[in-house]
Each structure stands twice: as C-alpha cells, then as structure tokens.
Design an enzyme around this catalytic site. Structure first.
Site, mmCIF file in Angstrom:
data_model
loop_
_atom_site.group_PDB
_atom_site.id
_atom_site.type_symbol
_atom_site.label_atom_id
_atom_site.label_comp_id
_atom_site.label_asym_id
_atom_site.label_seq_id
_atom_site.Cartn_x
_atom_site.Cartn_y
_atom_site.Cartn_z
ATOM 1 N N CYS A 1 38.487 37.754 45.670
ATOM 2 C CA CYS A 1 37.877 38.577 44.628
ATOM 3 C C CYS A 1 37.576 37.809 43.346
ATOM 4 O O CYS A 1 36.586 38.087 42.674
ATOM 5 C CB CYS A 1 38.766 39.787 44.327
ATOM 6 N N CYS B 1 48.789 38.513 46.293
ATOM 7 C CA CYS B 1 48.438 39.731 45.564
ATOM 8 C C CYS B 1 49.227 40.919 46.113
ATOM 9 O O CYS B 1 49.788 41.717 45.352
ATOM 10 C CB CYS B 1 46.939 39.984 45.666
#
Length: 405
Positions: free
Chosen positions: A218, A122
C-alpha cells in the site's frame, strides 16, 4: 455464515454466547469489497456492528495511487458503506505507529539484504494489536475482518484453518496471529469464495461490489520498493561489486536494495562468453556490499533456519520428536505448501524441505501446516538462513554444502 443464533447451544454464528443483538462486533473496514461484505453480513444478522478504518499513510500519496488500501478513496468508500448499512464508523489515525512498526522495519530489512513482507507486520503490529485493543475498549466481544481464513474451536482453543477458497487463502500473511488473538478475532468470509462475496455485495447494493482488489504494497507507489527505502534510509544504496560464486568479480552495482534473490534480468553484467549460462542472484551480502550470482541450481534451498516462531500446534514446539514433525511448508504466498520436516532449534526452528525450493531469501516467512490435508495452520517463522548446496568463496572455486544468510 451459520444461522444467527443456535437455541440449543446458546451460541451465535460467531461462536459467542448471546444473541447477535446483544453482541457488539468491531469490523476492520479497509474500503474494499471483502471488509464491506463482512460488516454488512454481520449487520444483516442483527449484530451491534461498529466499523473502524485505519488511516495508515499520507493522504496526499494515497489519493494518487489506485489499488491501495487504508487511505484516500478507500476511507471514503468505507464511510459510504457504513452509512448505507446503518452502522457507526470511525477513522483512526495510525500513521505514526504504522511508520514505526511497518515502514521502518521494511526499509531496515531491505537495507540488510532481506526480502521483507510488510503485510504480515501490519497484521501483527497494527491491526491485530492496536486495533484489537481499541475494539476491546469499545466493549466489543470480537474484532471481525474480511480476510479469507477460517478459525474454529479446537480442544486447546480456537485454531486457524485455510479458507474454503484456496485461491484467496491469506493464511501466509496471518501466521503471526497468536492463540490469544484468535480467541478474539473472527473471519466471516472463511466459508465463502470471492465470487460469492462479490455476489453478496451486489445483492446488498454496496457500491464497492465491483471494486478491484488492492494490489502491491500500500505505501509503495508504483511498486518501486527502492523509492521508499531510499526515502526512509538515505544512503542505503551504497555501490559495490557483483561477484560470481567462484569468486570472480563480474561488475558493479548501485546498491543491494536494487536486487532480490532469484533475479536474472537487469543485472547489468551481460554474458562473459558465447557459451555462458545465465546467472541469478543467489545471495546479498550487505557487509561486503556484494551481489552474489550463480547458476540456477544454486538457488535450490533444502534447509531453513527460522527465528521468531509463532507456534499454534497442540504440543509445545520444544517437545516435538527429535527427528522432527512432518508438516507442509509454504515459503512464498503464491506457492503451494510442500512436504517438509519441522525441528525445534536453540533459538527458533529448522525446516527441512524434502524436495527443495528455489529463490528462498532471508526475511521471507515460512508457514507450516498440518501434514495430510494441509488445512490447519500450525504457525510459522521468519527465515534467518536459507541453506543450499553451494557456497560463496572470496576466491577460487565454489565449494559444496554451504549456506546463504
């Protein structure tokens, strides 16, 4: 942070030329306390601050999950902080690119028997690439984040260093950051501890001062990795055999995605005798659909082959001495760096761990630090091969001097 502006050097507290009010800084705001304090500190020092929050995955899932980031309640919290400190705030829809660059890579890596780290991907493929370019398009002189890491000007450009608060050190997750990106990135919390950051948030009256830190991955509800893998890659959980290093078939499994290197519990094979020693997962073989188990000693890894190296050292990696460079190596985010020797290889690098490490798996990262203090980050790479002194064979007794890959 340093004083907002140094009249002697003409540099502001971000090591950029010009006064803060002449300097636009984009802050990546996830809705947590760290990025909120970063934005508030820079605004307090007079910078032209713009807050950006990335929406990374489906709102419907996000609002049901506590301790996540970049979605649902966190977007609302980031917007509220931006309004409170008086800065413009934008929410960018990065769902498609996040799925392609991070979630799909995560599922493919797990299906291949690896142990991926999506937070690194990410940072590498979304935050420090797409968001960084957006910051440039907005006329920013820097992109600031709430990561606990430090960057300092060195003889060959900006260097990455571990933060003052080593308990919050996030260098393991930022090892893919390039020199070019470091020149544009700033990390204002590098000289603060987490309690100090929370105290600043409380002093500034930020509503997120007591907000819990984000936990787990997440986009993985409840921490069940297999759920997202099966959703993204139907059919990835193919059944197969659980086999011992010595070639014995001990049982069956429902898919290698349900296992990780070093796992002991939940194997479903029980003990093969009253004097049996516990066994651990030592290798995942997707080609044979096998979960390979063995004694604890078989988990000890002494040499790693790394791919996709990001090198931040002053001397080119290929010019390191033949005997290797003494470094400190970190193979898990929760483990301290250990003594090692780094050697360039044909398509990457090799790391010799001087004392060995348990439970190292392909797909994980190995990050290296300057020997001695271990403060400066020299780069890192992805583990392609983890060698131990044990080898799996299809039949007969286990041999020595083998490898798991």
């Amino acid at each position: 942070m340093r004083n907002a502006f140094d009249n002697r050097t003409g540099l502001n507290s971000l090591d950029l030329p010009g006064r803060p009010e002449e300097t636009r800084v984009v802050v990546a705001m996830s809705g947590g306390v760290d990025s909120s304090v970063t934005a508030a500190l820079l605004k307090e020092q007079g910078y032209d601050v713009v807050g950006i929050t990335m929406q990374l995955y489906d709102h419907g899932v996000a609002v049901q999950k506590k301790g996540a980031c970049c979605a649902g309640q966190d977007i609302h919290d980031a917007r509220r902080v931006a309004e409170q400190i008086g800065i413009p705030h934008y929410v960018l829809d990065y769902e498609d690119r996040f799925r392609r660059a991070v979630m799909d890579d995560f599922a493919d890596s797990y299906a291949a028997g690896e142990t991926p780290i999506p937070c690194v991907r990410c940072n590498e493929r979304v935050k420090f690439r797409d968001l960084l370019e957006t910051a440039r398009e907005l006329g920013a002189a820097a992109l600031a984040t709430g990561h606990y890491i430090a960057s300092r000007q060195g003889t060959n450009g900006r260097e990455m260093h571990r933060p003052r608060d080593l308990d919050r050190d996030q260098s393991y997750f930022l090892f893919t950051t390039t020199r070019q990106q470091l020149d544009f990135l700033r990390f204002p919390l590098g000289d603060l501890t987490k309690p100090e950051a929370r105290a600043l948030a409380a002093r500034m009256g930020l509503g997120v001062a007591d907000k819990p830190d984000s936990q787990d991955i997440c986009f993985v509800p409840g921490g069940r990795y297999t759920t997202i893998v099966q959703k993204l890659r139907p059919g990835a959980a193919e059944p197969g055999d659980i086999v011992h290093l010595d070639g014995r078939v001990l049982g069956r499994h429902d898919g290698i995605i349900n296992f990780t290197i070093g796992q002991r519990r939940g194997l479903g094979i029980g003990a093969s005798g009253p004097d049996s020693e516990p066994v651990f997962v030592v290798k995942l073989d997707p080609a044979r659909r096998q979960v390979v188990v063995g004694p604890r000693e078989a988990l000890e890894t002494h040499r790693l082959t790394l791919r996709d190296i990001n090198w931040l050292g002053d001397v080119p990696l290929k010019e390191l001495p033949e005997e290797g460079l003494p470094v400190l190596a970190k193979v898990r985010s929760t483990r301290p760096p250990v003594a090692a020797r780094l050697k360039p290889a044909h398509e990457g690098a090799e790391i010799d761990l001087l004392q060995g490490e348990d439970g190292v798996a392909p797909g994980q990262a190995c990050v290296f630090y300057e020997a001695g203090s271990g403060e400066r980050v020299l780069g890192g790479g992805w583990i392609a091969r983890a060698e131990s002194r044990w080898q799996y064979v299809d039949a007969g007794l286990a041999g020595r001097a083998g490898a798991a890959e």
